[in-house]
Design a protein around this motif. Sequence first.
Motif, PDB file in Angstrom:
ATOM      1  N   ARG A  29       4.636   4.140   5.933  1.00 25.81           N
ATOM      2  CA  ARG A  29       3.934   2.872   5.700  1.00 25.81           C
ATOM      3  C   ARG A  29       4.782   1.943   4.830  1.00 25.81           C
ATOM      4  O   ARG A  29       4.625   0.730   4.887  1.00 25.81           O
ATOM      5  N   LEU A  30       5.659   2.518   4.041  1.00 28.41           N
ATOM      6  CA  LEU A  30       6.631   1.750   3.257  1.00 28.41           C
ATOM      7  C   LEU A  30       8.009   2.071   3.820  1.00 28.41           C
ATOM      8  O   LEU A  30       8.440   3.216   3.818  1.00 28.41           O
ATOM      9  N   LYS A  31       8.667   1.058   4.324  1.00 29.98           N
ATOM     10  CA  LYS A  31       9.941   1.236   5.023  1.00 29.98           C
ATOM     11  C   LYS A  31      11.122   0.986   4.087  1.00 29.98           C
ATOM     12  O   LYS A  31      11.016   0.186   3.147  1.00 29.98           O
ATOM     13  N   GLU A  34      11.995  -2.406   2.137  1.00 34.41           N
ATOM     14  CA  GLU A  34      10.767  -3.162   1.868  1.00 34.41           C
ATOM     15  C   GLU A  34      10.606  -3.395   0.366  1.00 34.41           C
ATOM     16  O   GLU A  34      10.812  -2.499  -0.439  1.00 34.41           O
ATOM     17  N   LYS A  35      10.243  -4.633   0.026  1.00 33.41           N
ATOM     18  CA  LYS A  35      10.036  -4.978  -1.384  1.00 33.41           C
ATOM     19  C   LYS A  35       8.667  -4.502  -1.852  1.00 33.41           C
ATOM     20  O   LYS A  35       7.681  -4.635  -1.139  1.00 33.41           O
ATOM     21  N   ILE A  75      12.765  -2.200  -4.562  1.00 30.40           N
ATOM     22  CA  ILE A  75      12.896  -2.095  -3.113  1.00 30.40           C
ATOM     23  C   ILE A  75      12.940  -0.621  -2.728  1.00 30.40           C
ATOM     24  O   ILE A  75      13.608   0.181  -3.399  1.00 30.40           O
ATOM     25  N   ARG A  78      17.028   2.994   0.874  1.00 32.65           N
ATOM     26  CA  ARG A  78      17.504   3.561   2.128  1.00 32.65           C
ATOM     27  C   ARG A  78      18.137   4.906   1.792  1.00 32.65           C
ATOM     28  O   ARG A  78      18.972   5.008   0.918  1.00 32.65           O
TER      29      ARG A  78
END
Length: 124
Positions: A29-31, A34-35, A75, A78
């Motif tokens: 749900r949080l990629k 994403e901020k 953020i 990754r």
Amino acid sequence: MILKFDFESSEPLYMQIRNQIVVGIGEGRLKPGEKLPTIRALAEESGINMMTVSKAYQMLKQEGFIVTDRRSGAIVKRREDNAGVSESTMKALRISFSELRAAGLDKKEIIDLCEKICEEGEVK
């Protein structure tokens, strides 16, 4: 981002924030990239002290789930490396596994439970 807080829980609010963000990342749900809301915005939105939110964000940063920068804020990180599972996560998993065994579950029941949790967290 909507977080739900249990003000009656013995779990500290900063851990509730941390855990919900980790679950959001784990469930997709949080990629990555994403901020997240700023510390101030999340504190105001939830009615929680800014220092509590800051503590949660610091934990997430130390654990490698987020990166922070003064211009961009927080953020979702990754994960380019395959660093594996942290020692603290393995310790928590061992404790959870032991609690399940103490509750009478056998290996197959524990694996079935893990599969169910994985399926619940899959993004459809």
